[in-house]
Design a protein around this motif. Structure first.
Motif, mmCIF file in Angstrom:
data_model
loop_
_atom_site.group_PDB
_atom_site.id
_atom_site.type_symbol
_atom_site.label_atom_id
_atom_site.label_comp_id
_atom_site.label_asym_id
_atom_site.label_seq_id
_atom_site.Cartn_x
_atom_site.Cartn_y
_atom_site.Cartn_z
ATOM 1 N N ALA A 144 0.815 -1.219 0.000
ATOM 2 C CA ALA A 144 0.000 0.000 0.000
ATOM 3 C C ALA A 144 0.847 1.267 0.000
ATOM 4 O O ALA A 144 0.334 2.349 -0.295
ATOM 5 N N ASN A 145 2.134 1.146 0.318
ATOM 6 C CA ASN A 145 2.976 2.346 0.422
ATOM 7 C C ASN A 145 3.791 2.612 -0.838
ATOM 8 O O ASN A 145 4.774 3.360 -0.801
ATOM 9 N N VAL A 146 3.389 2.020 -1.962
ATOM 10 C CA VAL A 146 3.994 2.348 -3.254
ATOM 11 C C VAL A 146 2.913 2.957 -4.137
ATOM 12 O O VAL A 146 1.887 2.330 -4.387
ATOM 13 N N ARG A 147 3.129 4.164 -4.585
ATOM 14 C CA ARG A 147 2.163 4.846 -5.433
ATOM 15 C C ARG A 147 2.360 4.446 -6.901
ATOM 16 O O ARG A 147 3.443 4.003 -7.287
ATOM 17 N N PRO A 148 1.353 4.603 -7.724
ATOM 18 C CA PRO A 148 1.515 4.323 -9.158
ATOM 19 C C PRO A 148 2.639 5.168 -9.750
ATOM 20 O O PRO A 148 2.841 6.321 -9.344
ATOM 21 N N PRO A 149 3.372 4.622 -10.706
ATOM 22 C CA PRO A 149 4.503 5.359 -11.282
ATOM 23 C C PRO A 149 4.038 6.526 -12.143
ATOM 24 O O PRO A 149 2.954 6.500 -12.728
ATOM 25 N N ARG A 150 4.895 7.542 -12.200
ATOM 26 C CA ARG A 150 4.595 8.719 -12.996
ATOM 27 C C ARG A 150 5.648 8.910 -14.078
ATOM 28 O O ARG A 150 6.835 8.684 -13.844
ATOM 29 N N PRO A 151 5.226 9.341 -15.273
ATOM 30 C CA PRO A 151 6.203 9.687 -16.309
ATOM 31 C C PRO A 151 6.839 11.030 -15.992
ATOM 32 O O PRO A 151 6.154 12.052 -15.932
ATOM 33 N N ILE A 152 8.131 11.032 -15.763
ATOM 34 C CA ILE A 152 8.847 12.260 -15.415
ATOM 35 C C ILE A 152 10.130 12.345 -16.232
ATOM 36 O O ILE A 152 10.883 11.371 -16.327
ATOM 37 N N SER A 163 15.271 15.853 -17.330
ATOM 38 C CA SER A 163 15.973 16.933 -18.015
ATOM 39 C C SER A 163 15.190 18.242 -17.946
ATOM 40 O O SER A 163 15.733 19.303 -18.261
ATOM 41 N N ASP A 164 13.940 18.172 -17.523
ATOM 42 C CA ASP A 164 13.142 19.371 -17.287
ATOM 43 C C ASP A 164 13.348 19.784 -15.834
ATOM 44 O O ASP A 164 12.873 19.110 -14.918
ATOM 45 N N PRO A 165 14.042 20.879 -15.568
ATOM 46 C CA PRO A 165 14.350 21.243 -14.178
ATOM 47 C C PRO A 165 13.105 21.564 -13.353
ATOM 48 O O PRO A 165 13.196 21.641 -12.128
ATOM 49 N N ALA A 166 11.951 21.718 -13.996
ATOM 50 C CA ALA A 166 10.720 22.027 -13.277
ATOM 51 C C ALA A 166 9.934 20.775 -12.893
ATOM 52 O O ALA A 166 8.798 20.886 -12.437
ATOM 53 N N TRP A 167 10.519 19.586 -13.053
ATOM 54 C CA TRP A 167 9.782 18.357 -12.737
ATOM 55 C C TRP A 167 9.325 18.376 -11.277
ATOM 56 O O TRP A 167 9.924 19.001 -10.413
ATOM 57 N N SER A 168 8.220 17.639 -11.040
ATOM 58 C CA SER A 168 7.671 17.566 -9.694
ATOM 59 C C SER A 168 7.241 16.132 -9.410
ATOM 60 O O SER A 168 6.719 15.449 -10.293
ATOM 61 N N PRO A 169 7.437 15.653 -8.178
ATOM 62 C CA PRO A 169 6.998 14.297 -7.838
ATOM 63 C C PRO A 169 5.489 14.186 -7.697
ATOM 64 O O PRO A 169 4.951 13.086 -7.682
ATOM 65 N N ALA A 170 4.787 15.310 -7.601
ATOM 66 C CA ALA A 170 3.342 15.284 -7.388
ATOM 67 C C ALA A 170 2.605 15.031 -8.694
ATOM 68 O O ALA A 170 2.987 15.563 -9.743
ATOM 69 N N PRO A 171 1.542 14.231 -8.679
ATOM 70 C CA PRO A 171 0.722 14.030 -9.870
ATOM 71 C C PRO A 171 0.048 15.328 -10.299
ATOM 72 O O PRO A 171 0.019 16.303 -9.543
ATOM 73 N N PRO A 172 -0.490 15.351 -11.523
ATOM 74 C CA PRO A 172 -1.124 16.577 -12.005
ATOM 75 C C PRO A 172 -2.245 17.087 -11.116
ATOM 76 O O PRO A 172 -2.496 18.300 -11.061
ATOM 77 N N ASP A 173 -2.940 16.167 -10.410
ATOM 78 C CA ASP A 173 -4.030 16.610 -9.542
ATOM 79 C C ASP A 173 -3.521 17.205 -8.227
ATOM 80 O O ASP A 173 -4.307 17.668 -7.395
ATOM 81 N N GLY A 174 -2.202 17.181 -8.044
ATOM 82 C CA GLY A 174 -1.612 17.784 -6.854
ATOM 83 C C GLY A 174 -1.653 16.924 -5.619
ATOM 84 O O GLY A 174 -1.152 17.328 -4.564
ATOM 85 N N ALA A 175 -2.242 15.735 -5.718
ATOM 86 C CA ALA A 175 -2.359 14.855 -4.549
ATOM 87 C C ALA A 175 -1.073 14.060 -4.373
ATOM 88 O O ALA A 175 -1.033 12.849 -4.556
ATOM 89 N N GLY A 176 -0.012 14.763 -4.034
ATOM 90 C CA GLY A 176 1.278 14.121 -3.899
ATOM 91 C C GLY A 176 2.070 14.711 -2.760
ATOM 92 O O GLY A 176 1.570 15.533 -1.990
ATOM 93 N N PRO A 177 3.322 14.307 -2.645
ATOM 94 C CA PRO A 177 4.144 14.770 -1.522
ATOM 95 C C PRO A 177 4.487 16.245 -1.644
ATOM 96 O O PRO A 177 4.717 16.758 -2.737
ATOM 97 N N ASP A 178 4.510 16.908 -0.503
ATOM 98 C CA ASP A 178 4.924 18.303 -0.465
ATOM 99 C C ASP A 178 6.441 18.384 -0.409
ATOM 100 O O ASP A 178 7.097 18.915 -1.305
ATOM 101 N N LYS A 179 7.024 17.809 0.644
ATOM 102 C CA LYS A 179 8.469 17.767 0.789
ATOM 103 C C LYS A 179 8.909 16.320 0.999
ATOM 104 O O LYS A 179 8.196 15.522 1.605
#
Length: 224
Positions: free
Chosen positions: A94-102, A105-121
Motif C-alpha cells: 500500500a505504500n507504493v504509489r503508481p509510477p509517474r512519467p517524469i 531533463s526538465d528542471p521544473a519536474w515535480s513528484p506530485a501528480p497533475p491533480d496535486g495529490a502528492g508529496p509536499d516535501k
C-alpha cells in the motif's frame, strides 16, 4: 530524455505476461544498496521519490522494508512504467504509489501528480544508474528538483559508477565508460568532483560516499 536513457526489455530479457521486467543488476545490487539506505530510512516516515525506477524492482523491495514511508516511483519509458506498476501490484504494498512519467531533463519536474495529490516535501530521493546513461542536463535537472523538493533534513542518494579525481576506480569502469561514450558522446561515467560542484550550485553538499560491490558507489547529498 526518452531518446537517451537505456531501456530495459530490449535486450532479449524475459518479460512477464503482466509486463514485469527483470533486471539482472537488481539481483546483484539491491541488498548492498539497502544496507546503505537503511541507515537513514529504516524506522523513518515520510515520502521518498525514486527518479528513474527502471523495472520497478528496487522500489518494491525498499518499500517492503519501510512500511511508514510512501514511495513515489517514476520513469519515462512506457515499458518501464508498465513494469513498475506490475511490480507494485505483484508486491501488493500500500505504500507504493503508481509510477509517474517524469523527464528529469526538465528542471521544473515535480513528484506530485497533475491533480496535486502528492508529496509536499521529500524525506529522500533515490536515483540509481541514471546520470551516466543520460546527458549532463539530466543530472542538472535532478539536482534542481532535489533542491526544491527535499525536506530540510532530506537526502539525495545517487547510485552507480563514478570517477575520482578524473580517474576511474577500476579498469572495468573505464571500459564501460568508453562503451557509453561510443554509444552517445553525451553519456559517460561522471566524476565525483563534477557532481559535487553541481550539488553546491543548488545548495546541496556531499555528505557521504559509500563503496559498493562491482566498483559502484552511493553518493549522499544533504542541504548545505
Amino acid at each position: 530524455m526518452a531518446e537517451f536513457v537505456a531501456e530495459f526489455g530490449k535486450d532479449g530479457g524475459p518479460v512477464e505476461a503482466d509486463g514485469r521486467l527483470d533486471a539482472a543488476a537488481f539481483r546483484r545490487n539491491h541488498q548492498p544498496i539497502w544496507a546503505v539506505l537503511k541507515r537513514f530510512l529504516a524506522g523513518q516516515s515520510g515520502d521518498v521519490f525514486e527518479a528513474g525506477s527502471g523495472t520497478g524492482q528496487h522500489v518494491a523491495y525498499f518499500a517492503g522494508h519501510t512500511p511508514d514511508i510512501t514511495w513515489w516511483p517514476s520513469d519515462l519509458h512506457a515499458a518501464h512504467l508498465r513494469s513498475i506498476e506490475a511490480w507494485r501490484l505483484h508486491a501488493g504494498l500500500a505504500n507504493v504509489r503508481p509510477p509517474r512519467p517524469i523527464d528529469l531533463s526538465d528542471p521544473a519536474w515535480s513528484p506530485a501528480p497533475p491533480d496535486g495529490a502528492g508529496p509536499d516535501k521529500l524525506l529522500a530521493i533515490f536515483c540509481a544508474n541514471v546520470i551516466h546513461i543520460a546527458p549532463w542536463r539530466v543530472a542538472e535537472g535532478l539536482f534542481a528538483g532535489a533542491a526544491r523538493h527535499l525536506r530540510p533534513d532530506g537526502r539525495l542518494f545517487l547510485y552507480g559508477p563514478f570517477k575520482r579525481g578524473g580517474k576511474h576506480t577500476a579498469l572495468s569502469n573505464a571500459v564501460f565508460d568508453t562503451s557509453l561514450r561510443d554509444r552517445d558522446a553525451e553519456w559517460g561515467v561522471r566524476d565525483i568532483a563534477d557532481v559535487e560542484t553541481l550539488a553546491e550550485s543548488v545548495g546541496l553538499k556531499l555528505a557521504g560516499t559509500f563503496e559498493l560491490p562491482a566498483n559502484n558507489m552511493i553518493l549522499m547529498f544533504v542541504r548545505g
